[in-house]
Design a protein around this motif. Structure first.
Motif, mmCIF file in Angstrom:
data_model
loop_
_atom_site.group_PDB
_atom_site.id
_atom_site.type_symbol
_atom_site.label_atom_id
_atom_site.label_comp_id
_atom_site.label_asym_id
_atom_site.label_seq_id
_atom_site.Cartn_x
_atom_site.Cartn_y
_atom_site.Cartn_z
ATOM 1 N N GLU A 1 -3.667 -87.633 29.319
ATOM 2 C CA GLU A 1 -4.681 -88.385 30.053
ATOM 3 C C GLU A 1 -4.731 -87.960 31.518
ATOM 4 O O GLU A 1 -5.796 -87.966 32.142
ATOM 5 C CB GLU A 1 -4.393 -89.875 29.959
ATOM 6 C CG GLU A 1 -4.517 -90.452 28.560
ATOM 7 C CD GLU A 1 -4.197 -91.927 28.525
ATOM 8 O OE1 GLU A 1 -4.460 -92.612 29.534
ATOM 9 O OE2 GLU A 1 -3.685 -92.406 27.502
ATOM 10 N N ILE A 2 -3.584 -87.607 32.061
ATOM 11 C CA ILE A 2 -3.527 -87.172 33.453
ATOM 12 C C ILE A 2 -4.335 -85.888 33.640
ATOM 13 O O ILE A 2 -5.120 -85.760 34.594
ATOM 14 C CB ILE A 2 -2.066 -86.976 33.893
ATOM 15 C CG1 ILE A 2 -1.370 -88.338 34.003
ATOM 16 C CG2 ILE A 2 -1.987 -86.230 35.221
ATOM 17 C CD1 ILE A 2 0.098 -88.253 34.336
ATOM 18 N N PHE A 3 -4.176 -84.937 32.746
ATOM 19 C CA PHE A 3 -4.931 -83.687 32.836
ATOM 20 C C PHE A 3 -6.425 -83.938 32.638
ATOM 21 O O PHE A 3 -7.265 -83.336 33.324
ATOM 22 C CB PHE A 3 -4.413 -82.687 31.807
ATOM 23 C CG PHE A 3 -3.086 -82.086 32.161
ATOM 24 C CD1 PHE A 3 -3.004 -80.985 32.988
ATOM 25 C CD2 PHE A 3 -1.913 -82.636 31.664
ATOM 26 C CE1 PHE A 3 -1.779 -80.424 33.327
ATOM 27 C CE2 PHE A 3 -0.687 -82.088 31.995
ATOM 28 C CZ PHE A 3 -0.615 -80.985 32.821
ATOM 29 N N ALA A 4 -6.759 -84.842 31.710
ATOM 30 C CA ALA A 4 -8.165 -85.163 31.492
ATOM 31 C C ALA A 4 -8.765 -85.840 32.720
ATOM 32 O O ALA A 4 -9.914 -85.573 33.088
ATOM 33 C CB ALA A 4 -8.298 -86.073 30.263
ATOM 34 N N THR A 5 -7.999 -86.720 33.365
ATOM 35 C CA THR A 5 -8.479 -87.402 34.573
ATOM 36 C C THR A 5 -8.768 -86.411 35.688
ATOM 37 O O THR A 5 -9.763 -86.529 36.406
ATOM 38 C CB THR A 5 -7.442 -88.435 35.041
ATOM 39 O OG1 THR A 5 -7.273 -89.424 34.026
ATOM 40 C CG2 THR A 5 -7.876 -89.109 36.331
ATOM 41 N N TRP A 6 -7.900 -85.439 35.849
ATOM 42 C CA TRP A 6 -8.108 -84.408 36.877
ATOM 43 C C TRP A 6 -9.435 -83.695 36.649
ATOM 44 O O TRP A 6 -10.226 -83.518 37.587
ATOM 45 C CB TRP A 6 -6.953 -83.412 36.846
ATOM 46 C CG TRP A 6 -7.122 -82.265 37.805
ATOM 47 C CD1 TRP A 6 -7.751 -81.079 37.579
ATOM 48 C CD2 TRP A 6 -6.672 -82.225 39.159
ATOM 49 N NE1 TRP A 6 -7.720 -80.280 38.694
ATOM 50 C CE2 TRP A 6 -7.062 -80.957 39.683
ATOM 51 C CE3 TRP A 6 -5.976 -83.100 39.973
ATOM 52 C CZ2 TRP A 6 -6.768 -80.573 40.979
ATOM 53 C CZ3 TRP A 6 -5.682 -82.717 41.275
ATOM 54 C CH2 TRP A 6 -6.077 -81.476 41.768
ATOM 55 N N SER A 7 -9.701 -83.315 35.419
ATOM 56 C CA SER A 7 -10.927 -82.588 35.100
ATOM 57 C C SER A 7 -12.160 -83.458 35.344
ATOM 58 O O SER A 7 -13.152 -83.002 35.930
ATOM 59 C CB SER A 7 -10.886 -82.123 33.644
ATOM 60 O OG SER A 7 -12.091 -81.491 33.284
#
Length: 346
Positions: free
Chosen positions: A244-250
């Motif tokens: 979720e952290i990587f998705a939030t960054w994107s």
């Protein structure tokens, strides 16, 4: 000599076994979120087709993004490992708020030259739309309060099937109010067979990932000699939010700041309702009231701080740098309370 070699080999074997299950847990978490992402794409099209606002759409899309937590709890209930599911449920709702807001804040930073003072002030805050408070944060706090009422009082402590159905009804009310607010004109979207097939494959991988997440956590806590509840709180939950952290960054880098910051509350709302459901159906007893109540209190506290900063913060409907730090401060306070006050590990 042979016994010495065997004794020297056993710690190495133990470490390798632990390392193996950590890898399985990481792969399972990523696999579950990959499957959820494939399910999210069709739901995004439904949001566009229905004309939902950005925050309201987050409530709907959270069905996919929070499905790994729901799947993990279904697997926990089926396998009789309810404490892992309960720990993951509470732990992910605690760590996700500061982690996701922090990542969204960093990703949304843009530096501009020769900007005015007001522009520079805005550069130090992360703006979100007002609906983030009314559509997401306040209903989330109401659901946390309902969970406390259903689980903490002595006469009905724990989770029974009736509690699960009540939380399921609460989720339906939450989705209904989100959909009815700020409706826009729907868009024409196209569906193709490939998307549907990929979504079905995503659901299958999601189920497999959830099952392996529970299995890996069970083996890790056994090897480490810790309780299943603690394993869910700190091991499974930390691993489950990494994708979720990587998705939030994107999402935040693409300019969808409101979606990036409200998705975490939408995910947590789904977790507090639908992820409670399978645990309630198998009659979840609360063996350690202190651990449960402290964690539920911090789930509520982080939700309150999140809502307060949006409404009463220095710059309304935004998160400033010090507010992001404050959210992280609440999480570190939680760690201190758990480690020194509850678990007494030092």
């Amino acid at each position: 000599m042979r016994s010495l070699r065997r004794a020297a080999f056993f710690p190495c074997f133990f470490d390798m076994k632990l390392f193996f299950w950590v890898l399985v847990l990481a792969a399972a978490a990523w696999g579950a979120h990959w499957g959820a992402d494939k399910l999210a794409e069709p739901l995004k099209k439904v949001r566009q087709q229905w004309g939902l606002s950005e925050a309201a759409g987050a409530a709907f899309i959270a069905l996919a993004t929070a499905s790994p937590e729901v799947g993990t709890n279904v697997a926990s209930a089926v396998r009789g490992l309810k404490d892992i599911g309960l720990g993951n449920l509470l732990g992910s709702n605690i760590i996700s708020v500061p982690a996701i807001v922090t990542v969204a804040y960093i990703a949304s930073r843009k530096r501009t030259k020769n900007s005015s003072e007001s522009s520079r002030r805005r550069q130090h805050s992360m703006q979100v739309k007002p609906e983030a408070l009314y559509v997401q944060a306040l209903p989330y706090l109401a659901i946390i309060a309902l969970a406390a009422v259903l689980t903490l009082p002595q006469p009905w402590r724990g989770l029974q099937p009736i509690d699960g159905w009540i939380m399921f009804a609460a989720y339906l009310v939450y989705v209904a109010q989100a959909i009815m607010r700020d409706r826009q004109d729907g868009q024409v979207v196209r569906w193709n067979k490939k998307e549907i097939i990929v979504a079905i494959l995503g659901v299958l991988l999601l189920a497999l990932g959830a099952y392996l997440t529970v299995t890996a956590t069970e083996n890790i806590v056994t090897l480490l000699g810790i309780s299943k509840l603690i394993g869910g709180l700190f091991i499974t939950s930390s691993m489950s939010i990494a994708p979720e952290i990587f998705a939030t960054w994107s999402v935040a880098r693409s300019g969808q700041v409101t979606a990036a910051t409200t998705n975490v509350i939408a995910d947590n709302t789904v977790t507090m309702t639908l992820a409670f459901f399978p645990l309630a159906l198998v009659n979840l007893l609360i063996d350690n009231l202190l651990i449960f109540s402290v964690n539920l209190a911090f789930v509520a506290l982080l939700g309150i701080v999140y809502a307060a900063f949006i409404y009463w913060g220095s710059d309304k409907n935004s998160f400033q740098f010090w507010e992001v730090l404050a959210l992280n401060g609440v999480y570190f306070a939680y760690l201190a309370v758990m480690l020194f006050g509850v678990l007494k590990v030092f």
